[in-house]
Structures are given as C-alpha cells and as structure tokens.
Design a protein around this motif. Structure first.
Motif, PDB file in Angstrom:
ATOM      1  N   GLN A 101       0.834  -1.215   0.000  1.00  0.00           N
ATOM      2  CA  GLN A 101       0.000   0.000   0.000  1.00  0.00           C
ATOM      3  C   GLN A 101       0.862   1.256   0.000  1.00  0.00           C
ATOM      4  O   GLN A 101       0.549   2.222  -0.685  1.00  0.00           O
ATOM      5  N   THR A 102       1.955   1.235   0.750  1.00  0.00           N
ATOM      6  CA  THR A 102       2.812   2.417   0.810  1.00  0.00           C
ATOM      7  C   THR A 102       3.456   2.689  -0.540  1.00  0.00           C
ATOM      8  O   THR A 102       3.506   3.832  -0.994  1.00  0.00           O
ATOM      9  N   MET A 103       3.944   1.633  -1.207  1.00  0.00           N
ATOM     10  CA  MET A 103       4.612   1.832  -2.479  1.00  0.00           C
ATOM     11  C   MET A 103       3.611   2.191  -3.574  1.00  0.00           C
ATOM     12  O   MET A 103       3.901   3.006  -4.438  1.00  0.00           O
ATOM     13  N   GLU A 104       2.447   1.580  -3.509  1.00  0.00           N
ATOM     14  CA  GLU A 104       1.428   1.850  -4.533  1.00  0.00           C
ATOM     15  C   GLU A 104       1.034   3.322  -4.510  1.00  0.00           C
ATOM     16  O   GLU A 104       0.731   3.901  -5.541  1.00  0.00           O
ATOM     17  N   ALA A 105       1.074   3.915  -3.319  1.00  0.00           N
ATOM     18  CA  ALA A 105       0.684   5.322  -3.191  1.00  0.00           C
ATOM     19  C   ALA A 105       1.661   6.243  -3.895  1.00  0.00           C
ATOM     20  O   ALA A 105       1.307   7.350  -4.270  1.00  0.00           O
ATOM     21  N   ILE A 185       6.967   8.693   5.118  1.00  0.00           N
ATOM     22  CA  ILE A 185       6.595  10.003   4.567  1.00  0.00           C
ATOM     23  C   ILE A 185       7.063  10.152   3.126  1.00  0.00           C
ATOM     24  O   ILE A 185       7.960   9.450   2.663  1.00  0.00           O
ATOM     25  N   LEU A 186       6.438  11.095   2.436  1.00  0.00           N
ATOM     26  CA  LEU A 186       6.914  11.550   1.126  1.00  0.00           C
ATOM     27  C   LEU A 186       7.644  12.863   1.389  1.00  0.00           C
ATOM     28  O   LEU A 186       7.005  13.881   1.645  1.00  0.00           O
ATOM     29  N   THR A 193       2.413   8.825   4.533  1.00  0.00           N
ATOM     30  CA  THR A 193       1.711   7.750   3.827  1.00  0.00           C
ATOM     31  C   THR A 193       1.546   6.514   4.693  1.00  0.00           C
ATOM     32  O   THR A 193       0.815   5.620   4.344  1.00  0.00           O
ATOM     33  N   LEU A 194       2.262   6.457   5.776  1.00  0.00           N
ATOM     34  CA  LEU A 194       2.156   5.283   6.643  1.00  0.00           C
ATOM     35  C   LEU A 194       2.303   5.721   8.084  1.00  0.00           C
ATOM     36  O   LEU A 194       3.204   6.483   8.425  1.00  0.00           O
ATOM     37  N   LEU A 195       1.401   5.263   8.931  1.00  0.00           N
ATOM     38  CA  LEU A 195       1.521   5.546  10.368  1.00  0.00           C
ATOM     39  C   LEU A 195       0.977   4.354  11.117  1.00  0.00           C
ATOM     40  O   LEU A 195      -0.201   4.028  11.004  1.00  0.00           O
ATOM     41  N   GLN A 196       1.855   3.673  11.823  1.00  0.00           N
ATOM     42  CA  GLN A 196       1.423   2.515  12.591  1.00  0.00           C
ATOM     43  C   GLN A 196       1.926   2.681  14.003  1.00  0.00           C
ATOM     44  O   GLN A 196       3.003   3.231  14.217  1.00  0.00           O
TER      45      GLN A 196
END
Lengths: 241, 331
Positions: A101-105, A185-186, A193-196
């Motif tokens: 999901q992170t890379m697809e974004a 982040i970008l 783009t990702l927070l866990q």
C-alpha cells in the motif's frame, strides 16, 4: 528495566535522538529490473523489483493501472532463534500488505496500464525496524528499476521509553513493550503515507514522537538521494555518448 | 571513499582495483566536460524558465507549478520540451525499432513475444511474410500451421509497427526478419544500445551475424546468406496451402549443411563474451566497440572463458578510456 541511562545513553550507546548507521547499495540482484540492499545498524534487508511486465494472471489485469504486488519474507537465519515459519504467516502477510500500500501510493501506476510490478523484500538480519528498512529498500529498488514515482518514500520508527522519545528503535527497545511508531513520509510533498503504532501513547506526546520520526525519515531521504544521484551519474558517464 | 563498482562482482586484486578505479575516473572526467550536473533523481525539481513556456515530457510531473522528475536520469531539453531520459529501465518502443523477442505464446492468428516491455508484444500472422514468400490471404490452414513458423521459446527478430487497441504490434515483412537459429541471445539494459541506421551487422572476418535489438536483446549467430526465395519456390511449390513440417524430413545431407563449424562457434562465444563484459561495465554497445574488444582478446591470445575474468575486464575499461579520450582530441 532501564533503557536510557542517567548519562542519557541507550542500550547500544546511542543518544535518544540518534539514528543507527545507515548504508545502502544499489544493484544487488543482477537478473532483477531493480534491486537494493538497505542496512540500518544490524538490520539488513534486500529488495528486488521485477517489472513493469505482462500480468501473469490475466484475470487480475487492470486496464487503466499497473498491478503492484509485494512479498515480504524473513530469512530463517535472520533472527536469534532459527525458526521455520510457514510462508504465509500472519505477520509477513500484514507487512507485505503495508509495504504494497505504501509503495502503490507513490508509484504513478496510471502510466503503466495493463502491467504488473513485483516487489520482493527479504530480511537478512533482523534487529528491529524491519518494516522501515523494507520500505526504504523497496524505494531504492523501484527507483533503480526506472519506475516513475511521485516521490521517494522513506520510513523510520520512533518510540517512547523511560519518559524519553527515542529514534529508530532496535530489537531490545522494540520488545520492551513500549509505544512504537512506524512512520512513512513523502519528503518532497511533506505528506504521511504510513503511520502505525503498537501499544499506547498519551496524545500530547504523540506529536513529539512523530516529529522525531519525521526528522529521521528526512535524514534517510537525504542519504537515499545521495546514493541515487551517485548511481545515476555513474551509469551516465560509464555509458559515454 | 571506496565503493564497490556497481554490478561488477569480480575478485579484483589490489592493483587491478587501482587500475579500474583510474580508468573509471578518466571516463568520468571526460564526460563531466560534456554535460555537467544534468542528472536528477526522483522528486528533484528541474529548473526551467517559465516565461518562455514549458512543455513537460516523459519523466516529469507538475508539483505546485514546479517541474519535478519522476524517474532517475538525465535532463534533456529540446526547445520548450523538458524531459528526463531514464537510464536503467525497461524498453520504451518507438515505431520502426528493430527488436528481438522470445515467443511466449501461440494464440489465435498471433504470437505473443516477450521483448522486455511492460507488456508482451503481438506479432500477427497477417503482418509477416510467409516462409514460402507468397503474398496471399491467410487461411484457416495457415492458422493451424502457425507452429511450423514459430514455436514457443523461439527467438524472433521483428520491427515495431505501432500501438493498436490491444497493445504493441510488431511486423516482419522482410527476409531479414524472422526466426533466429544457431547462435546466442544476450540480454543487456536497453539504454546501452543506441538507435542507429544499421542494426544488422555481418562480421565477415569471423563469419558471424550480429543483431543489436533496440530492446536490449542482442543476437550473435552464425552468418546466414540471405537467399532469394522467390526463385527456389517455383520449383518445390506443390501445394501452397500446406506448409511442410520440416522437422522430420531433414535428410542427412541437410544436417551436414546445417552444422556450424567449431571455428564459427568459437567466434560466436567470443563476440558474446565481449558483449557480456561491456554490459557488466555499463559501456555503450556498438559494432565498433565490440569489434575492438574481440580484436583485443585475439591479440592477447586469450581463451574465451578468460574474457569474463577480472583482468580482461580491467583491460577493457582502460582501453575504453583511451579510445574515448583519443576521440575527444580528434574533435
């Protein structure tokens, strides 16, 4: 247990806001379209990208976008105890999904219709922060494969132990059971783009810890940039005109 | 600062390391004078003059009015157009390119070819010359006999025809295209092969053919004389509807004729290894340079397998540095 000594040193001798040493290498897998090795201290990850190529399973083909697939695995020898895990265990399925999901974004999938991009990441040495290391390695491999992206994604973790925010947790700190925030982040767009997060963290502290992780991500982004630029320069001058 | 040379995983001795480093540094200094600071990585902003108007090309995107790169590569400017030429990436087809591909599927009236593009290319039965050289409508019988022309895993040379609704189409409407046999297929990065007037080469002194496919597939094989089929066909054209399945009917005499001599096979391997060395070093691949390396290996009396060793790799790098600097002086 004491994770930060009175002198302000952590278990492995770092300061709370210090990152482990990072090292990256492009072009580790000769047959892949793009590949990279990424190390954060003792954590070492290898990533290989194949594609964009013809979709293997025709029914999955998307006529307007590229299909992105990701497979995460841990080498048997990567952790302290040599465990034989079944291939599709819950943890690796979850991390595969997160990376995908992170890379697809960030991949511009609309430029590559009816094709498929495969990302394979394998953990060679695990010492905490494998998720972040995998994302960083995948970014490098995708850039090496010449796949168009909005921005580089970089990832770093941060935690909160002994009432101190800590950057880039290692295995010992990770298994302490305290809060562990993984952030992606970008850097150019300044977007998350990702927070866990594992465990709990008071809301007023979250901002501090996140800010620390963002700083870490930016430092990694600078390093990745340098490596990529040097690689591009090298390819260009070696080719000649 | 010492960093492993990308893609070269050879056991180099200390002196070889120093020599290679020196040769590469020379190459770097040669190119720096040509275009300096044109490389970008993903998400770098490209400086443009907005007053003149900008056309954003491949590998660029718009971000808050700024032009940013979306791939790693070299910025190229043509009048108003600004684009980024990606280095390591898959092949981007252009109409008229000569490509080499491998058949992955025989489908209805078409073959599907793997050509290192993001999709498989399509070669229609109707867009290629029949082996018997006759121009006619393709019948159902022809369709059933498609495997007599190309089977799965055959290596085929063709030309890019263009994009249709169902993907990239190829054509093979000449004698020079078609199935390639008795040789080796090499895969290199497509950016190493430059588009030129001539992609088919015949190295007469070695008796081998060399086809530099624009998609980074390179064919090295025994030289085959392009024969005039039209004359021959008049004789043995009993039933044009059926293509003879040639496999079982090869006589001993023909087998004798199709035998490649040891000499030729050695030259094929030598040329193939020359290309492999160039590909590991990341040097441009042209006929001139390949010939130079074959000559170098012959003059050193080197065994074919030694061409992939570290010593020869260093020698090639040194020779290339020398060649480029002498080219520079001539200008």
């Amino acid at each position: 247990m004491e994770y930060v000594s009175p002198e302000g040193l952590r278990l492995d001798g770092r300061r709370p806001m210090e990152m482990r040493q990072i090292r990256a290498e492009i072009g580790a897998v000769s047959k892949a379209d793009g590949s990279a090795i990424f190390e954060m201290g003792n954590t070492k990850v290898i990533a290989a990208v194949y594609g964009p190529r013809e979709v293997q399973n025709r029914s999955q083909q998307i006529s307007s976008h590229a299909l992105v697939r990701c497979e995460y695995s841990m080498a048997n020898f990567s952790a302290g105890d040599r465990m034989r895990k079944p291939k599709g265990d819950r943890r690796s399925t979850e991390i595969s999904l997160v990376i995908r999901q992170t890379m697809e974004a960030c991949i511009l999938t609309h430029l590559l219709p009816r094709s498929q991009i495969d990302i394979y990441v394998q953990v060679l040495q695990a010492d905490g922060g494998t998720r972040s290391a995998c994302i960083n390695a995948a970014t490098l491999a995708l850039a090496d494969a010449g796949i168009p992206m909005r921005d580089l994604v970089t990832s770093c973790s941060a935690g909160y132990l002994n009432s101190t925010p800590l950057l880039d947790l290692n295995y010992g700190e990770d298994s302490a059971g305290g809060p562990d925030v993984t952030l992606g982040i970008l850097p150019k767009l300044d977007k998350v783009t990702l927070l866990q997060m594992d465990s709990k963290l008071p809301i007023d502290l979250l901002e501090n810890v996140m800010q620390l992780a963002i700083e870490g991500c930016k430092a990694i982004a600078n390093y990745i940039r340098e490596i990529l630029l040097e690689n591009t320069n090298q390819l260009e001058y070696r080719r000649g005109v | 600062m010492e960093r492993e040379v990308r893609g070269i995983q050879l056991p180099l001795s200390q002196t070889q390391k120093v020599r290679l480093q020196k040769a590469l540094e020379q190459l770097q200094s040669l190119s720096l004078k040509v275009n300096f600071d044109a490389s970008v990585v993903v998400a770098d902003s490209i400086s443009v003059n907005h007053e003149d108007g900008v056309l954003k090309g491949h590998g660029t995107a718009d971000l808050n009015g700024e032009v940013v790169a979306t791939v790693c590569g070299v910025v190229e400017r043509v009048n108003k157009l600004v684009y980024v030429r990606a280095l390591r990436s898959r092949y981007k087809p252009e109409v008229g390119d000569i490509v080499i591909g491998r058949v992955v599927e025989v489908a209805q009236k078409r073959w599907r070819l793997e050509i290192n593009y993001s999709q498989d290319a399509v070669l229609m039965l109707s867009s290629m010359n029949m082996p018997d050289g006759v121009q006619r409508r393709r019948t159902a019988v022809d369709e059933l006999n498609m495997r007599c022309i190309f089977e799965e895993n055959d290596v085929v040379c063709a030309e890019v025809r263009g994009f249709q609704h169902d993907g990239l189409h190829l054509q093979a409407r000449s004698r020079k295209y078609g199935k390639l046999t008795r040789g080796q297929l090499l895969r290199v990065s497509p950016y190493l092969v430059k588009r030129q007037k001539q992609h088919f080469h015949h190295l007469e002194e070695f008796g081998i053919d060399l086809i530099l496919g624009c998609n980074g597939f390179i064919w090295v094989g025994e030289h085959i004389e392009a024969k005039d089929d039209m004359v021959e066909d008049q004789v043995n054209q009993s039933d044009p509807q059926v293509l003879l399945p040639s496999k079982n009917s090869v006589s001993l005499e023909e087998q004798e004729k199709s035998y490649t001599t040891l000499e030729t096979r050695k030259y094929i391997c030598r040329a193939a290894n020359a290309i492999r060395v160039l590909s590991t070093l990341g040097f441009n691949i042209t006929l001139e340079i390949i010939k130079g390396i074959i000559d170098l290996s012959l003059s050193l009396n080197l065994d074919i397998h030694d061409m992939l060793g570290s010593e020869f790799c260093v020698l090639v790098a040194e020779k290339e540095a020398e060649r480029r600097s002498s080219n520079k002086k001539k200008r």
